[in-house]
Design an enzyme around this catalytic site. Sequence first.
Site, PDB file in Angstrom:
ATOM      1  N   ASP A   1       0.851  -1.193   0.000  1.00 30.31           N
ATOM      2  CA  ASP A   1       0.000   0.000   0.000  1.00 30.31           C
ATOM      3  C   ASP A   1       0.880   1.234   0.000  1.00 30.31           C
ATOM      4  O   ASP A   1       1.671   1.444   0.918  1.00 30.31           O
ATOM      5  CB  ASP A   1      -0.923   0.009   1.224  1.00 30.31           C
ATOM      6  CG  ASP A   1      -1.822   1.233   1.250  1.00 30.31           C
ATOM      7  OD1 ASP A   1      -2.729   1.313   0.398  1.00 30.31           O
ATOM      8  OD2 ASP A   1      -1.627   2.109   2.118  1.00 30.31           O
TER       9      ASP A   1
ATOM     10  N   GLU B   1      -1.938  -1.504  -6.092  1.00 29.90           N
ATOM     11  CA  GLU B   1      -3.181  -0.932  -6.598  1.00 29.90           C
ATOM     12  C   GLU B   1      -2.886  -0.078  -7.828  1.00 29.90           C
ATOM     13  O   GLU B   1      -1.859   0.591  -7.904  1.00 29.90           O
ATOM     14  CB  GLU B   1      -3.827  -0.077  -5.507  1.00 29.90           C
ATOM     15  CG  GLU B   1      -5.241   0.376  -5.829  1.00 29.90           C
ATOM     16  CD  GLU B   1      -5.881   1.107  -4.654  1.00 29.90           C
ATOM     17  OE1 GLU B   1      -7.035   1.531  -4.789  1.00 29.90           O
ATOM     18  OE2 GLU B   1      -5.211   1.250  -3.612  1.00 29.90           O
TER      19      GLU B   1
ATOM     20  N   ASP C   1      -2.975   1.738   6.794  1.00 28.88           N
ATOM     21  CA  ASP C   1      -2.166   1.307   5.661  1.00 28.88           C
ATOM     22  C   ASP C   1      -1.886  -0.194   5.705  1.00 28.88           C
ATOM     23  O   ASP C   1      -1.863  -0.860   4.656  1.00 28.88           O
ATOM     24  CB  ASP C   1      -0.848   2.085   5.631  1.00 28.88           C
ATOM     25  CG  ASP C   1      -1.068   3.579   5.430  1.00 28.88           C
ATOM     26  OD1 ASP C   1      -2.116   3.955   4.871  1.00 28.88           O
ATOM     27  OD2 ASP C   1      -0.193   4.367   5.837  1.00 28.88           O
TER      28      ASP C   1
ATOM     29  N   CYS D   1     -13.000  -1.468  13.020  1.00 28.89           N
ATOM     30  CA  CYS D   1     -14.133  -2.151  12.388  1.00 28.89           C
ATOM     31  C   CYS D   1     -15.351  -2.122  13.306  1.00 28.89           C
ATOM     32  O   CYS D   1     -15.291  -2.570  14.455  1.00 28.89           O
ATOM     33  CB  CYS D   1     -13.767  -3.592  12.048  1.00 28.89           C
ATOM     34  SG  CYS D   1     -15.094  -4.483  11.191  1.00 28.89           S
TER      35      CYS D   1
ATOM     36  N   CYS E   1     -12.750  -9.347   8.649  1.00 31.40           N
ATOM     37  CA  CYS E   1     -14.079  -9.921   8.419  1.00 31.40           C
ATOM     38  C   CYS E   1     -14.705  -9.529   7.084  1.00 31.40           C
ATOM     39  O   CYS E   1     -15.748 -10.073   6.708  1.00 31.40           O
ATOM     40  CB  CYS E   1     -15.025  -9.519   9.555  1.00 31.40           C
ATOM     41  SG  CYS E   1     -15.462  -7.759   9.584  1.00 31.40           S
TER      42      CYS E   1
END
Length: 225
Positions: free
Chosen positions: A33, A117, A198, A188, A173
């Site tokens: 990343d 990415e 990151d 989360c 998850c």
Amino acid sequence: MTISRQASDWYLSCSYKFTPTSTPKTTQVVGVDLGVKTLATLSTGVVFPGAKSYKKFESKLSKLQYLNRNKIVGSANWKKAQLKIARLHRKVASIRKDGIHKLTTYLAKNHGTIVIEDLNVSGMLANHKLAKSIADQGFYEFRRQLEYKCEWYSSKLAVVDRFFPSSKTCSNCGHVQDMPLSLRTYECSDCGISIDRDLNASINLRNAVGLTVNACGRSAADSSG
């Protein structure tokens, strides 16, 4: 042979045939990343801080340009000032490129598959608040070097679609939630995990390797279109 000049120095470049060399891989698949705070965060937990060379020398560069503002163009003093500015620009670029070379060589030599990415760098530079920091990291140069070094060291480069929500998805998850840039920790709301933003994104990129269709190319989402 190519002869070029940077500031007051001359450089001679030559091309030659390079034979790829397979190196032992310590990790089969790694997600990478890229960011503004740090240059790269790997899914293994390794973090590479950016050189941020322009930021370090920005004030000195501004001072040189300010002192040169009233000099007569073409005069001896103007030429001396221009040379100092050119040397500083070269130094900034060299420091940035050196840091990226070390990172890309480490990735290509020690990892079987590197997952990144497909960043829209030109679109990111449109954000005037972050444009200077993004340009200082050298994202385009990072990918350019990584592509040919993967061929050198028999590694594979997998590129995930730019719309893949790597930062918004929980790596534990799979829950998806909004993540403003100001939030540096992923909390989360579903499973309760707390993880660096990151690092969470890099793990998601590593896990998304099944979505890619080839090495050093497009993702499945790109090819389906």
